[in-house]
Write a protein that holds these residues in place. Sequence first.
Motif, PDB file in Angstrom:
ATOM      1  N   ALA A   1       0.991   4.761 -19.070  1.00  0.00           N
ATOM      2  CA  ALA A   1      -0.498   4.514 -18.799  1.00  0.00           C
ATOM      3  C   ALA A   1      -0.901   3.025 -18.226  1.00  0.00           C
ATOM      4  O   ALA A   1      -1.973   3.175 -17.413  1.00  0.00           O
ATOM      5  N   MET A   2      -0.233   2.080 -18.739  1.00  0.00           N
ATOM      6  CA  MET A   2      -0.755   0.834 -18.099  1.00  0.00           C
ATOM      7  C   MET A   2      -0.243   0.598 -16.865  1.00  0.00           C
ATOM      8  O   MET A   2      -1.236  -0.011 -15.860  1.00  0.00           O
ATOM      9  N   LEU A   3       0.826   1.131 -16.322  1.00  0.00           N
ATOM     10  CA  LEU A   3       1.150   1.261 -15.051  1.00  0.00           C
ATOM     11  C   LEU A   3       0.148   1.874 -13.975  1.00  0.00           C
ATOM     12  O   LEU A   3      -0.402   1.507 -13.209  1.00  0.00           O
ATOM     13  N   PHE A   4      -0.575   3.000 -14.507  1.00  0.00           N
ATOM     14  CA  PHE A   4      -1.307   4.076 -13.790  1.00  0.00           C
ATOM     15  C   PHE A   4      -2.710   3.102 -13.759  1.00  0.00           C
ATOM     16  O   PHE A   4      -3.384   3.329 -12.747  1.00  0.00           O
ATOM     17  N   SER A   5      -3.094   2.528 -14.821  1.00  0.00           N
ATOM     18  CA  SER A   5      -4.459   1.941 -14.772  1.00  0.00           C
ATOM     19  C   SER A   5      -4.415   0.749 -13.768  1.00  0.00           C
ATOM     20  O   SER A   5      -5.343   0.620 -13.080  1.00  0.00           O
ATOM     21  N   VAL A   6      -3.321  -0.014 -13.698  1.00  0.00           N
ATOM     22  CA  VAL A   6      -3.136  -1.382 -12.786  1.00  0.00           C
ATOM     23  C   VAL A   6      -2.832  -0.742 -11.389  1.00  0.00           C
ATOM     24  O   VAL A   6      -3.665  -1.194 -10.401  1.00  0.00           O
ATOM     25  N   ALA A   7      -2.325   0.583 -11.186  1.00  0.00           N
ATOM     26  CA  ALA A   7      -2.284   0.896  -9.642  1.00  0.00           C
ATOM     27  C   ALA A   7      -3.351   1.389  -9.032  1.00  0.00           C
ATOM     28  O   ALA A   7      -3.604   1.451  -8.038  1.00  0.00           O
ATOM     29  N   LEU A   8      -4.332   1.432 -10.063  1.00  0.00           N
ATOM     30  CA  LEU A   8      -5.959   2.197  -9.401  1.00  0.00           C
ATOM     31  C   LEU A   8      -6.779   1.013  -9.335  1.00  0.00           C
ATOM     32  O   LEU A   8      -7.956   1.226  -9.062  1.00  0.00           O
ATOM     33  N   ALA A   9      -6.374  -0.353  -9.507  1.00  0.00           N
ATOM     34  CA  ALA A   9      -7.222  -1.406  -9.441  1.00  0.00           C
ATOM     35  C   ALA A   9      -7.746  -1.907  -8.318  1.00  0.00           C
ATOM     36  O   ALA A   9      -6.717  -1.581  -7.325  1.00  0.00           O
TER      37      ALA A   9
ATOM     38  N   ALA B   1       2.289  -5.678 -12.232  1.00  0.00           N
ATOM     39  CA  ALA B   1       2.079  -4.494 -11.303  1.00  0.00           C
ATOM     40  C   ALA B   1       2.968  -4.885 -10.239  1.00  0.00           C
ATOM     41  O   ALA B   1       3.298  -5.744  -9.754  1.00  0.00           O
ATOM     42  N   ALA B   2       2.659  -3.834  -9.012  1.00  0.00           N
ATOM     43  CA  ALA B   2       3.242  -3.927  -7.833  1.00  0.00           C
ATOM     44  C   ALA B   2       2.250  -4.120  -6.929  1.00  0.00           C
ATOM     45  O   ALA B   2       1.001  -3.777  -7.138  1.00  0.00           O
ATOM     46  N   TYR B   3       2.436  -4.808  -5.631  1.00  0.00           N
ATOM     47  CA  TYR B   3       1.464  -4.872  -4.679  1.00  0.00           C
ATOM     48  C   TYR B   3       2.020  -5.011  -3.114  1.00  0.00           C
ATOM     49  O   TYR B   3       3.239  -5.359  -3.002  1.00  0.00           O
ATOM     50  N   ASP B   4       1.302  -4.668  -2.169  1.00  0.00           N
ATOM     51  CA  ASP B   4       1.787  -4.742  -0.927  1.00  0.00           C
ATOM     52  C   ASP B   4       1.423  -6.171  -0.350  1.00  0.00           C
ATOM     53  O   ASP B   4       0.375  -6.608  -0.484  1.00  0.00           O
TER      54      ASP B   4
ATOM     55  N   LEU C   1      -0.489  -1.329  -6.312  1.00  0.00           N
ATOM     56  CA  LEU C   1       0.568  -0.085  -6.004  1.00  0.00           C
ATOM     57  C   LEU C   1       1.215   0.150  -7.350  1.00  0.00           C
ATOM     58  O   LEU C   1       1.218  -0.704  -8.404  1.00  0.00           O
ATOM     59  N   ALA C   2       1.560   1.322  -7.433  1.00  0.00           N
ATOM     60  CA  ALA C   2       2.242   1.823  -8.744  1.00  0.00           C
ATOM     61  C   ALA C   2       3.669   1.248  -8.499  1.00  0.00           C
ATOM     62  O   ALA C   2       4.058   0.810  -7.510  1.00  0.00           O
ATOM     63  N   ALA C   3       4.500   0.907  -9.726  1.00  0.00           N
ATOM     64  CA  ALA C   3       5.609   0.372  -9.557  1.00  0.00           C
ATOM     65  C   ALA C   3       6.814   1.369  -8.661  1.00  0.00           C
ATOM     66  O   ALA C   3       6.568   2.730  -8.884  1.00  0.00           O
ATOM     67  N   TRP C   4       7.324   1.072  -8.107  1.00  0.00           N
ATOM     68  CA  TRP C   4       8.424   1.837  -7.017  1.00  0.00           C
ATOM     69  C   TRP C   4       7.671   2.584  -5.923  1.00  0.00           C
ATOM     70  O   TRP C   4       8.208   3.491  -5.430  1.00  0.00           O
ATOM     71  N   ASP C   5       6.468   2.160  -5.667  1.00  0.00           N
ATOM     72  CA  ASP C   5       5.594   2.837  -4.685  1.00  0.00           C
ATOM     73  C   ASP C   5       6.347   2.263  -3.246  1.00  0.00           C
ATOM     74  O   ASP C   5       6.282   1.107  -2.836  1.00  0.00           O
TER      75      ASP C   5
ATOM     76  N   TRP D   1      11.217  -5.827  -3.571  1.00  0.00           N
ATOM     77  CA  TRP D   1      10.154  -6.385  -4.371  1.00  0.00           C
ATOM     78  C   TRP D   1      11.032  -7.840  -4.876  1.00  0.00           C
ATOM     79  O   TRP D   1      11.914  -7.842  -5.413  1.00  0.00           O
ATOM     80  N   ASN D   2       9.999  -8.629  -5.446  1.00  0.00           N
ATOM     81  CA  ASN D   2      10.214  -9.768  -5.941  1.00  0.00           C
ATOM     82  C   ASN D   2      10.105  -9.962  -7.453  1.00  0.00           C
ATOM     83  O   ASN D   2      10.099 -10.665  -8.084  1.00  0.00           O
ATOM     84  N   GLY D   3       9.797  -8.486  -7.970  1.00  0.00           N
ATOM     85  CA  GLY D   3       9.981  -8.271  -9.349  1.00  0.00           C
ATOM     86  C   GLY D   3      10.793  -7.176  -9.628  1.00  0.00           C
ATOM     87  O   GLY D   3      11.238  -6.516  -8.917  1.00  0.00           O
ATOM     88  N   PHE D   4      11.235  -7.466 -11.109  1.00  0.00           N
ATOM     89  CA  PHE D   4      12.079  -6.310 -11.482  1.00  0.00           C
ATOM     90  C   PHE D   4      11.203  -4.846 -11.809  1.00  0.00           C
ATOM     91  O   PHE D   4      10.199  -4.906 -11.985  1.00  0.00           O
ATOM     92  N   GLY D   5      12.085  -3.777 -11.764  1.00  0.00           N
ATOM     93  CA  GLY D   5      11.267  -2.553 -11.708  1.00  0.00           C
ATOM     94  C   GLY D   5      10.449  -2.052 -10.764  1.00  0.00           C
ATOM     95  O   GLY D   5       9.488  -1.354 -10.911  1.00  0.00           O
ATOM     96  N   GLY D   6      10.495  -2.593  -9.513  1.00  0.00           N
ATOM     97  CA  GLY D   6       9.578  -2.170  -8.371  1.00  0.00           C
ATOM     98  C   GLY D   6       8.312  -2.809  -8.449  1.00  0.00           C
ATOM     99  O   GLY D   6       7.379  -2.214  -8.081  1.00  0.00           O
ATOM    100  N   THR D   7       8.301  -4.063  -9.004  1.00  0.00           N
ATOM    101  CA  THR D   7       6.842  -4.580  -9.258  1.00  0.00           C
ATOM    102  C   THR D   7       6.959  -5.962  -8.381  1.00  0.00           C
ATOM    103  O   THR D   7       8.013  -6.356  -7.758  1.00  0.00           O
ATOM    104  N   GLY D   8       5.810  -6.498  -8.582  1.00  0.00           N
ATOM    105  CA  GLY D   8       5.388  -7.884  -7.883  1.00  0.00           C
ATOM    106  C   GLY D   8       5.314  -7.400  -6.349  1.00  0.00           C
ATOM    107  O   GLY D   8       4.942  -6.356  -6.071  1.00  0.00           O
ATOM    108  N   GLY D   9       5.636  -8.569  -5.487  1.00  0.00           N
ATOM    109  CA  GLY D   9       5.132  -8.227  -4.143  1.00  0.00           C
ATOM    110  C   GLY D   9       6.579  -7.361  -3.391  1.00  0.00           C
ATOM    111  O   GLY D   9       7.556  -7.396  -3.620  1.00  0.00           O
TER     112      GLY D   9
END
Length: 142
Positions: free
Chosen positions: A4-12, A30-33, A40-44, A53-61
Amino acid sequence: MPLAMLFSVALAAPSAQAEAPDAQAAAVGAAYDTETGQALAAWDCNTGNVCFWNGFGGTGGRCMWDVADADWTAGTYKCSWATTKEVKSVYNRGTSSNFKGVRFYRNTGYNNSIGCTKQGQKGDLAGTYQVRSHQWVTTSCG
């Protein structure tokens, strides 16, 4: 991290400040373009592309390509963190029947191979090196 935390961040909504997405992503995982700052959602990763990505789990830049790139800092698509941060995750969403994987390299010009990810695969890397180029390959990875 709860799903749920990933989804709320992805909609910010993305911030108007160029450095805010990086700070926001670092704070909550979170992930971001990196080109648009869009959250973005993780792994988007768009179908037909390879994403790093520069974060683990498809997160970060996230930096994303639908083509090979011999120099992540000077090609058609530029990865803003390629010389300052390490690659920590990758997702190969390629769809071509001609290319089975994406090989990535420590140096520009496809030199010093450090890994290959099969089509449809994603995962975390050691996170101990920077990547400067990648190319789609016809042979299967590993």
